[in-house]
Design an enzyme around this catalytic site. Structure first.
Site, PDB file in Angstrom:
ATOM      1  N   LYS A   1      -1.715 -30.384   1.024  1.00  0.00           N
ATOM      2  CA  LYS A   1      -1.521 -29.010   1.503  1.00  0.00           C
ATOM      3  C   LYS A   1      -2.862 -28.414   1.932  1.00  0.00           C
ATOM      4  O   LYS A   1      -3.812 -28.383   1.150  1.00  0.00           O
ATOM      5  CB  LYS A   1      -0.894 -28.169   0.384  1.00  0.00           C
ATOM      6  CG  LYS A   1      -0.866 -26.664   0.651  1.00  0.00           C
ATOM      7  CD  LYS A   1      -0.180 -25.899  -0.487  1.00  0.00           C
ATOM      8  CE  LYS A   1      -0.329 -24.396  -0.333  1.00  0.00           C
ATOM      9  NZ  LYS A   1       0.317 -23.632  -1.440  1.00  0.00           N
TER      10      LYS A   1
ATOM     11  N   ASP B   1      -4.546 -18.286   1.424  1.00  0.00           N
ATOM     12  CA  ASP B   1      -3.163 -17.873   1.170  1.00  0.00           C
ATOM     13  C   ASP B   1      -3.127 -16.437   0.677  1.00  0.00           C
ATOM     14  O   ASP B   1      -3.332 -16.162  -0.503  1.00  0.00           O
ATOM     15  CB  ASP B   1      -2.523 -18.819   0.134  1.00  0.00           C
ATOM     16  CG  ASP B   1      -1.070 -18.460  -0.141  1.00  0.00           C
ATOM     17  OD1 ASP B   1      -0.500 -17.640   0.622  1.00  0.00           O
ATOM     18  OD2 ASP B   1      -0.505 -19.000  -1.109  1.00  0.00           O
TER      19      ASP B   1
ATOM     20  N   LYS C   1       0.292 -11.069  -1.679  1.00  0.00           N
ATOM     21  CA  LYS C   1      -0.113 -11.239  -3.075  1.00  0.00           C
ATOM     22  C   LYS C   1      -0.842  -9.984  -3.544  1.00  0.00           C
ATOM     23  O   LYS C   1      -1.421  -9.267  -2.728  1.00  0.00           O
ATOM     24  CB  LYS C   1      -1.083 -12.428  -3.191  1.00  0.00           C
ATOM     25  CG  LYS C   1      -0.456 -13.791  -3.061  1.00  0.00           C
ATOM     26  CD  LYS C   1      -1.500 -14.881  -3.256  1.00  0.00           C
ATOM     27  CE  LYS C   1      -0.917 -16.265  -3.097  1.00  0.00           C
ATOM     28  NZ  LYS C   1       0.076 -16.613  -4.113  1.00  0.00           N
TER      29      LYS C   1
ATOM     30  N   ASP D   1      -6.680 -22.925  -1.559  1.00  0.00           N
ATOM     31  CA  ASP D   1      -5.305 -23.393  -1.408  1.00  0.00           C
ATOM     32  C   ASP D   1      -5.219 -24.604  -0.463  1.00  0.00           C
ATOM     33  O   ASP D   1      -4.135 -25.063  -0.150  1.00  0.00           O
ATOM     34  CB  ASP D   1      -4.423 -22.236  -0.915  1.00  0.00           C
ATOM     35  CG  ASP D   1      -2.981 -22.351  -1.388  1.00  0.00           C
ATOM     36  OD1 ASP D   1      -2.738 -23.087  -2.361  1.00  0.00           O
ATOM     37  OD2 ASP D   1      -2.105 -21.707  -0.772  1.00  0.00           O
TER      38      ASP D   1
ATOM     39  N   ASP E   1       5.304 -16.206   0.717  1.00  0.00           N
ATOM     40  CA  ASP E   1       4.249 -16.742  -0.145  1.00  0.00           C
ATOM     41  C   ASP E   1       4.575 -18.159  -0.633  1.00  0.00           C
ATOM     42  O   ASP E   1       3.724 -18.832  -1.192  1.00  0.00           O
ATOM     43  CB  ASP E   1       4.027 -15.800  -1.329  1.00  0.00           C
ATOM     44  CG  ASP E   1       2.712 -16.058  -2.036  1.00  0.00           C
ATOM     45  OD1 ASP E   1       1.886 -16.824  -1.489  1.00  0.00           O
ATOM     46  OD2 ASP E   1       2.518 -15.501  -3.134  1.00  0.00           O
TER      47      ASP E   1
ATOM     48  N   GLU F   1       4.683 -20.776   1.049  1.00  0.00           N
ATOM     49  CA  GLU F   1       4.380 -21.346   2.360  1.00  0.00           C
ATOM     50  C   GLU F   1       3.985 -22.814   2.305  1.00  0.00           C
ATOM     51  O   GLU F   1       4.135 -23.535   3.278  1.00  0.00           O
ATOM     52  CB  GLU F   1       3.246 -20.528   3.012  1.00  0.00           C
ATOM     53  CG  GLU F   1       1.818 -20.902   2.584  1.00  0.00           C
ATOM     54  CD  GLU F   1       1.520 -20.705   1.099  1.00  0.00           C
ATOM     55  OE1 GLU F   1       2.229 -19.912   0.457  1.00  0.00           O
ATOM     56  OE2 GLU F   1       0.585 -21.353   0.585  1.00  0.00           O
TER      57      GLU F   1
ATOM     58  N   ARG G   1       5.230 -25.392   0.708  1.00  0.00           N
ATOM     59  CA  ARG G   1       6.356 -26.313   0.890  1.00  0.00           C
ATOM     60  C   ARG G   1       6.830 -26.320   2.351  1.00  0.00           C
ATOM     61  O   ARG G   1       7.352 -27.325   2.821  1.00  0.00           O
ATOM     62  CB  ARG G   1       7.495 -25.945  -0.084  1.00  0.00           C
ATOM     63  CG  ARG G   1       8.087 -24.577   0.131  1.00  0.00           C
ATOM     64  CD  ARG G   1       8.871 -24.085  -1.074  1.00  0.00           C
ATOM     65  NE  ARG G   1       8.003 -23.600  -2.149  1.00  0.00           N
ATOM     66  CZ  ARG G   1       8.441 -23.143  -3.321  1.00  0.00           C
ATOM     67  NH1 ARG G   1       9.748 -23.120  -3.579  1.00  0.00           N
ATOM     68  NH2 ARG G   1       7.587 -22.715  -4.230  1.00  0.00           N
TER      69      ARG G   1
HETATM   70  N1  BES Z   1      -0.819 -21.277  -3.473  1.00  0.00           N
HETATM   71  C1  BES Z   1       0.194 -20.668  -4.249  1.00  0.00           C
HETATM   72  C2  BES Z   1       0.330 -21.292  -5.635  1.00  0.00           C
HETATM   73  C3  BES Z   1      -0.806 -21.072  -6.596  1.00  0.00           C
HETATM   74  C4  BES Z   1      -0.786 -20.003  -7.467  1.00  0.00           C
HETATM   75  C5  BES Z   1      -1.838 -21.972  -6.674  1.00  0.00           C
HETATM   76  C6  BES Z   1      -1.820 -19.834  -8.381  1.00  0.00           C
HETATM   77  C7  BES Z   1      -2.874 -21.789  -7.588  1.00  0.00           C
HETATM   78  C8  BES Z   1      -2.855 -20.723  -8.432  1.00  0.00           C
HETATM   79  C9  BES Z   1       1.534 -20.813  -3.550  1.00  0.00           C
HETATM   80  O1  BES Z   1       1.521 -20.786  -2.170  1.00  0.00           O
HETATM   81  C10 BES Z   1       2.375 -19.657  -3.978  1.00  0.00           C
HETATM   82  O2  BES Z   1       2.042 -18.566  -3.641  1.00  0.00           O
HETATM   83  N2  BES Z   1       3.438 -19.922  -4.719  1.00  0.00           N
HETATM   84  C11 BES Z   1       4.301 -18.925  -5.196  1.00  0.00           C
HETATM   85  C12 BES Z   1       5.715 -19.388  -4.995  1.00  0.00           C
HETATM   86  C13 BES Z   1       6.742 -18.323  -5.241  1.00  0.00           C
HETATM   87  C14 BES Z   1       6.669 -17.268  -4.177  1.00  0.00           C
HETATM   88  C15 BES Z   1       8.102 -18.993  -5.249  1.00  0.00           C
HETATM   89  C16 BES Z   1       4.000 -18.690  -6.660  1.00  0.00           C
HETATM   90  O3  BES Z   1       3.753 -19.664  -7.384  1.00  0.00           O
HETATM   91  O4  BES Z   1       3.999 -17.547  -7.089  1.00  0.00           O
HETATM   92 ZN    ZN Z   2      -0.215 -21.375  -1.298  1.00  0.00          ZN
HETATM   93 MN    MN Z   3       1.608 -18.831  -1.382  1.00  0.00          MN
END
Ligand code: BES
Ligand code: ZN
Ligand code: MN
Length: 502
Positions: free
Chosen positions: A268, A273, A280, A291, A350, A352, A354
């Protein structure tokens, strides 16, 4: 940094500092006879006695004592590694790292790292030298590029491992391998620690292409036009809110030209992000410059494999874009058609990672790979579940997962399997498209993996969620705060295993 092995008695050498890794048995004194440590430095009996007197240094793990003027060393750091019978590669890494950090603080430039011959007994000499150097080199890492005032912090310039009883050819090979591996980890760490205004998709791609040129890897960087032509609707959707164009990085390392078999590693590459329209919270958002840790690990892994000349064929794939809430950004409720034809209902912009991975995983099928392994800082839920000490692992190939588990223990980049039971799948069912990009509150790491699974078809596949292990809030034994470079040593070891199994 200069790294070398010398077949010599460390006690007879000379450098700015000595890092000496000792077991409890090396330090403990017999009733009448001197300890192994003391017999090594017969002229410094009093100095060493004062260092261990009162039992404040016993050679136990975590202990360290500074000794001034030992033989020809102005300063020596004696580092404990615990019981001889419990000695592991990891203990050697940690001890070497603690010592090198102390030497660095003492402004030493040339450092000798050594241990008593007792550590060599009954174990692989190659691994002893390799582990000591891994710990020392990784522990010495600093990201200080942006400090301009008060001059630079001191950095170790040369690390020499010395053993009299290790054959020179073995020691040299171990030193070279450790250096090449750690240089790849450094590349990954540097890419992740760099701010997002400096490392954005075009830059990430350029770094990958430069690495490829240097190590004779075949790179193909797809630009926005080519990405459009391939109909990578997922990558384009996430990119739509960013002013910077996306890139799709491909790195073909053909280390075994006689074989037609390929492995695919997919990372990825979100260079920042923000969450997009599903923005966020601002606290800590800056961390999301990391990210792209999956993509950086893929680039680092390909460099490691190529520089070490591991005889396997591996293609590295990394879709890269920012995720920003621009005027033309994709929105919750949008339906996106991916390269595979599978449609995604965007419920949260968010989630994104996947979405861009859907196109990359589909693209990987072109290589008819023996297995697809992806790395992604995919879910906060994985950090909640496993914290910072284990990478989440989910997949369809028990075989590949067993190999990764073994590689994880060996490198101490440990992985921990979570289930992908089909019962979880209804959480990502959509009323309007083939799949929805979020699965509700529970089991977020699992529903994210089940989403990815839709795009790998029947290929053996393993997903590594490195959200907790790639970025560290505080420094650990041989990773400074910030990027750990996780994945590089894990996958390099994995492919060494694959190569040795033919
Ligand atoms: N890049 C983040 C995941 C992440 C969070 C990595 C904290 C490292 C530390 C990812 O893109 C994300 O935002 N995931 C969301 C998914 C949710 C919206 C289903 C998350 O984990 O909150
Ligand atoms: Zn992310
Ligand atoms: Mn995200």
């Amino acid at each position: 940094m200069k790294v070398e092995f010398i077949q010599k008695d460390f006690a007879a050498m000379k450098a700015d500092a000595l890092v000496l890794v000792l077991t409890k048995e090396d330090v403990s004194e017999g009733k009448k006879s001197p300890s192994r440590l003391q017999s090594k430095f017969p002229a410094d009996k009093a100095t060493l006695e004062s260092a261990v007197r009162g039992g404040h240094f016993t050679g136990d793990k975590g202990e360290m004592v500074t000794v001034y003027s030992l033989a020809k060393y102005p300063v020596a750091f004696l580092v404990g590694a615990g019981d001889e019978s419990e000695l592991t590669n990891e203990r050697l890494r940690r001890a070497a790292s603690a010592g090198i950090r102390a030497a660095q603080s003492a402004k030493a430039s040339a450092v000798v790292v050594a241990a008593m011959d007792s550590v060599l007994e009954g174990t692989s000499h190659y691994e002893i030298v390799h582990s000591l150097l891994e710990g020392a080199i990784l522990g010495a890492y600093k990201f200080d590029k942006y400090f301009t005032l008060n001059g630079k912090n001191s950095k170790v310039g040369a690390i020499t491992v010395a053993f009299n009883s290790v054959e020179a050819s073995i020691g040299r090979k171990a030193a070279r391998d450790a250096q090449l591996t750690c240089e790849a980890v450094y590349l990954t760490r540097d890419l992740c620690n760099a701010p997002a205004n400096e490392v954005y998709p075009e830059v990430l791609a350029k770094v990958a292409a430069n690495m490829a040129r240097k190590f004779h890897v075949h790179a193909r960087i797809l630009d926005e036009k080519q990405i459009r032509r391939l109909k990578m609707g997922g990558l384009l959707a996430v990119n739509s809110g960013s002013a910077k164009p996306p890139r799709f990085i491909t790195l073909e390392y053909k280390g075994n030209p006689r074989s037609r078999h390929w492995y695919a590693v997919v990372g990825k590459g979100i260079t920042f992000d923000s969450g997009g329209i599903s923005l966020k919270p601002s606290a800590g958002m800056g961390e999301m410059k990391m990210d792209m840790s999956g993509a950086a690990a893929v680039i680092g892994t390909i460099q490691a494999l190529a520089s070490l000349k591991i005889p396997v064929n591996v293609v590295g794939l990394a879709p890269s874009t920012e995720n920003l809430p621009g005027g033309s950004a994709y929105k919750p409720g949008d339906v996106v058609t991916t390269m595979s034809g599978i449609t995604i209902e965007v419920d949260n912009t968010d989630a994104e990672g996947r979405i861009i991975l859907s196109d990359a995983l589909h693209y990987a099928k072109r290589y008819n790979p023996k297995a697809i392994i992806d790395l992604a800082t995919l879910t906060g839920a994985c950090v909640v579940a496993l914290g910072h000490h284990a990478t989440g692992m989910l997949g369809t190939s028990e075989d590949v997962m067993a190999q990764l588990k073994e590689a994880g223990e060996k490198t101490y980049e440990r992985v921990w399997q979570l289930p992908i039971f089909e019962e979880y799948e209804k959480q990502i069912k959509s009323d309007i498209a083939d799949v929805k990009n979020v699965g509700g509150r529970w089991a977020g790491t699992i529903t994210a993996a089940l989403f990815l699974k839709k795009f790998v078809g029947d290929y053996p596949w393993v997903h590594l969620d490195i959200a907790g292990t790639a970025m560290l809030e505080e420094s650990t034994d041989y990773s400074a705060r910030g990027s750990s470079g996780v994945g590089v040593r894990l996958l390099t070891q994995f492919f060494k295993q694959i190569a040795s199994q033919g």
